[in-house]
Design an enzyme around this catalytic site. Structure first.
Site, PDB file in Angstrom:
ATOM      1  N   GLU A  30     -40.900 -48.861 -14.766  1.00 37.42           N
ATOM      2  CA  GLU A  30     -39.535 -49.064 -15.405  1.00 37.42           C
ATOM      3  C   GLU A  30     -38.982 -50.519 -15.421  1.00 37.42           C
ATOM      4  O   GLU A  30     -38.961 -51.317 -14.412  1.00 37.42           O
ATOM      5  CB  GLU A  30     -38.481 -48.229 -14.367  1.00 37.42           C
ATOM      6  CG  GLU A  30     -37.171 -48.289 -14.820  1.00 37.42           C
ATOM      7  CD  GLU A  30     -36.655 -48.090 -16.054  1.00 37.42           C
ATOM      8  OE1 GLU A  30     -37.119 -47.011 -16.666  1.00 37.42           O
ATOM      9  OE2 GLU A  30     -35.765 -49.030 -16.478  1.00 37.42           O
ATOM     10  N   ARG A 103     -25.373 -37.742 -14.848  1.00 38.24           N
ATOM     11  CA  ARG A 103     -26.538 -38.396 -14.911  1.00 38.24           C
ATOM     12  C   ARG A 103     -27.184 -38.984 -13.835  1.00 38.24           C
ATOM     13  O   ARG A 103     -28.466 -39.094 -13.408  1.00 38.24           O
ATOM     14  CB  ARG A 103     -26.833 -39.315 -16.272  1.00 38.24           C
ATOM     15  CG  ARG A 103     -26.850 -38.686 -17.567  1.00 38.24           C
ATOM     16  CD  ARG A 103     -27.074 -39.771 -18.631  1.00 38.24           C
ATOM     17  NE  ARG A 103     -26.788 -39.016 -19.888  1.00 38.24           N
ATOM     18  CZ  ARG A 103     -27.895 -39.062 -20.778  1.00 38.24           C
ATOM     19  NH1 ARG A 103     -29.132 -39.416 -20.471  1.00 38.24           N
ATOM     20  NH2 ARG A 103     -27.893 -38.224 -21.770  1.00 38.24           N
ATOM     21  N   TYR A 210     -16.692 -31.678 -20.536  1.00 41.43           N
ATOM     22  CA  TYR A 210     -16.997 -30.802 -19.414  1.00 41.43           C
ATOM     23  C   TYR A 210     -17.049 -31.581 -18.098  1.00 41.43           C
ATOM     24  O   TYR A 210     -17.239 -32.742 -17.888  1.00 41.43           O
ATOM     25  CB  TYR A 210     -18.600 -30.139 -19.801  1.00 41.43           C
ATOM     26  CG  TYR A 210     -19.492 -31.208 -20.103  1.00 41.43           C
ATOM     27  CD1 TYR A 210     -20.195 -31.560 -18.850  1.00 41.43           C
ATOM     28  CD2 TYR A 210     -20.006 -31.686 -21.263  1.00 41.43           C
ATOM     29  CE1 TYR A 210     -21.313 -32.571 -19.355  1.00 41.43           C
ATOM     30  CE2 TYR A 210     -20.980 -32.311 -21.406  1.00 41.43           C
ATOM     31  CZ  TYR A 210     -21.666 -32.922 -20.616  1.00 41.43           C
ATOM     32  OH  TYR A 210     -22.533 -33.866 -20.850  1.00 41.43           O
ATOM     33  N   ASP A 290     -37.847 -39.236 -26.003  1.00 41.11           N
ATOM     34  CA  ASP A 290     -37.344 -39.744 -27.026  1.00 41.11           C
ATOM     35  C   ASP A 290     -38.275 -40.783 -27.838  1.00 41.11           C
ATOM     36  O   ASP A 290     -38.177 -40.786 -29.190  1.00 41.11           O
ATOM     37  CB  ASP A 290     -36.117 -40.533 -26.612  1.00 41.11           C
ATOM     38  CG  ASP A 290     -34.794 -39.759 -26.456  1.00 41.11           C
ATOM     39  OD1 ASP A 290     -34.695 -38.452 -26.665  1.00 41.11           O
ATOM     40  OD2 ASP A 290     -33.745 -40.001 -26.390  1.00 41.11           O
TER      41      ASP A 290
HETATM   42  C1  LIG Z   1     -24.290 -39.411 -25.852  1.00 40.97           C
HETATM   43  C2  LIG Z   1     -25.430 -38.510 -25.737  1.00 40.97           C
HETATM   44  C3  LIG Z   1     -25.699 -37.321 -24.950  1.00 40.97           C
HETATM   45  C4  LIG Z   1     -26.560 -36.672 -24.779  1.00 40.97           C
HETATM   46  N1  LIG Z   1     -26.410 -35.497 -24.093  1.00 40.97           N
HETATM   47  C5  LIG Z   1     -27.455 -34.794 -23.695  1.00 40.97           C
HETATM   48  C6  LIG Z   1     -27.335 -33.483 -23.146  1.00 40.97           C
HETATM   49  O1  LIG Z   1     -26.212 -33.197 -22.655  1.00 40.97           O
HETATM   50  N2  LIG Z   1     -28.509 -32.787 -22.911  1.00 40.97           N
HETATM   51  C7  LIG Z   1     -29.609 -33.204 -23.128  1.00 40.97           C
HETATM   52  O2  LIG Z   1     -30.707 -32.485 -23.059  1.00 40.97           O
HETATM   53  N3  LIG Z   1     -29.863 -34.559 -23.994  1.00 40.97           N
HETATM   54  C8  LIG Z   1     -28.849 -35.177 -24.058  1.00 40.97           C
HETATM   55  N4  LIG Z   1     -28.966 -36.395 -24.684  1.00 40.97           N
HETATM   56  C9  LIG Z   1     -30.394 -36.963 -25.038  1.00 40.97           C
HETATM   57  C10 LIG Z   1     -30.897 -37.463 -23.836  1.00 40.97           C
HETATM   58  O3  LIG Z   1     -30.225 -38.346 -22.920  1.00 40.97           O
HETATM   59  C11 LIG Z   1     -32.369 -38.301 -24.142  1.00 40.97           C
HETATM   60  O4  LIG Z   1     -32.884 -37.263 -25.146  1.00 40.97           O
HETATM   61  C12 LIG Z   1     -33.139 -38.340 -22.826  1.00 40.97           C
HETATM   62  O5  LIG Z   1     -32.506 -39.453 -22.117  1.00 40.97           O
HETATM   63  C13 LIG Z   1     -34.600 -38.932 -23.565  1.00 40.97           C
HETATM   64  O6  LIG Z   1     -35.183 -39.238 -22.100  1.00 40.97           O
HETATM   65  P1  LIG Z   1     -36.275 -40.074 -22.148  1.00 40.97           P
HETATM   66  O7  LIG Z   1     -37.013 -40.322 -20.585  1.00 40.97           O
HETATM   67  O8  LIG Z   1     -37.212 -39.909 -23.462  1.00 40.97           O
HETATM   68  O9  LIG Z   1     -35.791 -41.575 -22.510  1.00 40.97           O
HETATM   69  P2  LIG Z   1     -34.690 -42.211 -21.599  1.00 40.97           P
HETATM   70  O10 LIG Z   1     -33.889 -41.472 -20.876  1.00 40.97           O
HETATM   71  O11 LIG Z   1     -33.905 -43.179 -22.478  1.00 40.97           O
HETATM   72  O12 LIG Z   1     -35.394 -43.361 -20.652  1.00 40.97           O
HETATM   73  C14 LIG Z   1     -36.321 -44.475 -21.231  1.00 40.97           C
HETATM   74  C15 LIG Z   1     -36.587 -45.349 -20.139  1.00 40.97           C
HETATM   75  O13 LIG Z   1     -37.672 -46.297 -20.459  1.00 40.97           O
HETATM   76  C16 LIG Z   1     -37.086 -47.567 -19.874  1.00 40.97           C
HETATM   77  N5  LIG Z   1     -38.011 -48.474 -20.770  1.00 40.97           N
HETATM   78  C17 LIG Z   1     -37.820 -48.888 -21.957  1.00 40.97           C
HETATM   79  N6  LIG Z   1     -38.520 -49.521 -22.566  1.00 40.97           N
HETATM   80  C18 LIG Z   1     -39.109 -50.275 -21.519  1.00 40.97           C
HETATM   81  C19 LIG Z   1     -40.426 -50.753 -21.393  1.00 40.97           C
HETATM   82  N7  LIG Z   1     -40.828 -51.922 -22.517  1.00 40.97           N
HETATM   83  N8  LIG Z   1     -40.825 -51.113 -20.188  1.00 40.97           N
HETATM   84  C20 LIG Z   1     -40.590 -50.299 -18.863  1.00 40.97           C
HETATM   85  N9  LIG Z   1     -39.497 -49.449 -18.924  1.00 40.97           N
HETATM   86  C21 LIG Z   1     -38.818 -49.292 -20.396  1.00 40.97           C
HETATM   87  C22 LIG Z   1     -35.600 -47.591 -20.136  1.00 40.97           C
HETATM   88  O14 LIG Z   1     -35.175 -48.511 -19.330  1.00 40.97           O
HETATM   89  C23 LIG Z   1     -35.406 -45.980 -19.635  1.00 40.97           C
HETATM   90  O15 LIG Z   1     -35.232 -46.182 -18.403  1.00 40.97           O
HETATM   91  C24 LIG Z   1     -27.768 -37.306 -25.127  1.00 40.97           C
HETATM   92  C25 LIG Z   1     -28.041 -38.428 -25.801  1.00 40.97           C
HETATM   93  C26 LIG Z   1     -26.765 -39.237 -26.061  1.00 40.97           C
HETATM   94  C27 LIG Z   1     -26.999 -40.570 -26.766  1.00 40.97           C
END
Ligand SMILES: Cc1cc2nc3c(=O)[nH]c(=O)nc-3n(C[C@H](O)[C@H](O)[C@H](O)COP(=O)(O)OP(=O)(O)OC[C@H]3O[C@@H](n4cnc5c(N)ncnc54)[C@H](O)[C@@H]3O)c2cc1C
Length: 380
Positions: A30, A103, A210, A290
């Site tokens: 991370e 979160r 909420y 994502d």
């Molecule tokens: C306003 C908003 C509200 C939302 N509400 C909801 C909800 O209510 N319910 C729901 O299911 N989803 C919700 N989402 C979507 C949800 O937040 C994302 O889909 C989710 O966080 C994706 O998880 P992830 O692990 O793919 O990415 P992330 O949670 O973004 O994690 C990515 C991680 O990778 C790290 N990282 C990035 N690049 C590097 C690198 N090069 N080297 C090492 N580490 C790195 C970052 O620091 C981060 O910690 C919401 C999104 C938004 C914008």
């Protein structure tokens, strides 16, 4: 098998837990030097909580989460109820509860369990700069110049994934015409009748509010149309007067809530769309969450789908003899489901356009999303 996971967000941590429990050796890289409290809420629908209970997180999440008795969708101005979901009944209907959390509370619960089950697996301050793979191994290069290898890499590095850009060179993200604001309110400052779960919508704008953290805080996300480009990022403070003006014709209850954010502060950012990726893996490297399939936040399913990915990818790794075969099965198992969710999310955004009527949300049955069982659904 030695697995390197890039990103300690929701998808990365869920993968680390699922893969550790399946007997794999996991390291999570991370980039943040410390875990950051973004001061935001999250909804975990039953399709997500089903997996989190399976991973052993249920008891910890129950300590702080809120399951609202109901969630109402209301006319933005008159507050007339357009649709009502009895969210407390979802556990019985879908076999897992509907939870709303801070979160930070979710992240803490996941990190705590990972530290118990795989001490030392989470490496903070480890920013991955590039990855590549050969026929035997995957290789990582870090921003500090160091290198590491693993049998495979899970790139869960979020919506602005470095790995996705490096390996697949997708078309650039484009501004969707939506901007978002978010804030948290101390519920002790709100009248009791506003301690509720409501989406107020109409004319292309909506505000989802909420309770989280045992009901001590209320989270809101507000979305509106804008013609100009806005920066993408979660932590840009926004002027309060401009925000309140944007939603000045919303009903009184909604206006009261959004006018009282903690420290008088809201954050604003632009929502960007990214093209659908047909390929999520290359050699011994696979995208998750994502990074693979970003979606707009209209349905609260982005994190839920990252969590589903985590358990399905783990099941594929257990059932197949090589990472490449497992990635292929993972993509075949996940792509149809994620595509349906992404399209549903976009349709939901369109439902918020125009003047709300009794028909505005007709056919919006959440069961399509919530009944999905990533723990047991057949693979492939
Ligand atoms: C306003 C908003 C509200 C939302 N509400 C909801 C909800 O209510 N319910 C729901 O299911 N989803 C919700 N989402 C979507 C949800 O937040 C994302 O889909 C989710 O966080 C994706 O998880 P992830 O692990 O793919 O990415 P992330 O949670 O973004 O994690 C990515 C991680 O990778 C790290 N990282 C990035 N690049 C590097 C690198 N090069 N080297 C090492 N580490 C790195 C970052 O620091 C981060 O910690 C919401 C999104 C938004 C914008």
């Amino acid at each position: 098998m030695k697995i390197a996971i890039i990103g300690g967000g929701i998808g990365g941590l869920a993968s680390a837990l699922a893969m550790t429990q399946a007997g794999f050796s996991v390291t999570v890289y991370e980039r943040s030097k410390a875990l950051i409290d973004l001061g935001a809420g999250i909804t975990l629908a039953p399709n997500a909580t089903r997996v989190l209970y399976h991973l052993g997180l249920g008891d910890e999440l129950e300590k702080t989460s809120v399951t609202p008795p109901k969630t109402e969708y209301r006319h933005y101005h008159s507050a007339e109820v357009i649709m009502r979901l009895m969210t407390k009944d979802f556990k019985q209907l879908y076999g897992a509860p509907y939870m709303r959390l801070h979160r930070w509370d979710l992240q803490e619960a996941m990190v705590k369990l990972l530290n118990q089950e795989a001490p030392g697996a989470l490496r903070l301050g480890a920013e991955v700069q590039s990855v590549h793979s050969d026929s035997n191994q995957a290789h990582l290069k870090f921003a500090d110049g160091s290198v590491s290898s693993a049998d495979m890499v899970v790139a869960s590095d979020g919506i602005r994934s470095t790995v996705r850009d490096q390996l697949f060179k997708p078309a650039p993200a484009t501004f969707t015409g939506f901007v978002a604001w978010r804030g948290l309110v101390d519920t002790s400052l709100l009248p009791r009748h506003l301690h509720e779960s409501v989406v107020a919508f109409g004319q292309g704008r909506h505000i989802n509010r909420y309770l989280v953290r045992r009901g001590e805080l209320l989270n809101f996300i507000a979305i509106a149309h804008r013609s100009q480009w806005e920066a993408e990022g979660w932590t840009i403070p926004a002027p309060m007067d401009e925000f309140l003006e944007e939603f000045s014709n919303f009903d009184e209850g909604t206006r009261t809530v959004i006018s009282r954010p903690a420290k008088g502060q809201v954050f604003k950012w632009g929502l960007f769309g990214r093209p659908w990726l047909n390929q999520w893996h290359s050699g011994r490297i696979v995208l998750l969450g994502d990074a693979a399939h970003p979606m707009l936040p209209f349905l609260g399913q982005g994190a839920a789908n990252a969590i589903e990915d985590a358990i399905i990818l783990t099941r594929c790794l257990k059932s197949e003899s090589t990472p490449e075969k497992a990635f292929d099965l993972y993509q075949r198992s996940r792509a149809p489901r994620v595509k349906t969710t992404t399209e549903h999310t976009e349709r939901r955004g369109e439902r918020y356009l125009g003047e709300p009527t009794a028909d505005s949300l007709k056919g919006e049955d959440p069961g399509v999303q919530y009944a999905y069982d990533a723990v047991n659904t057949p693979l492939g």
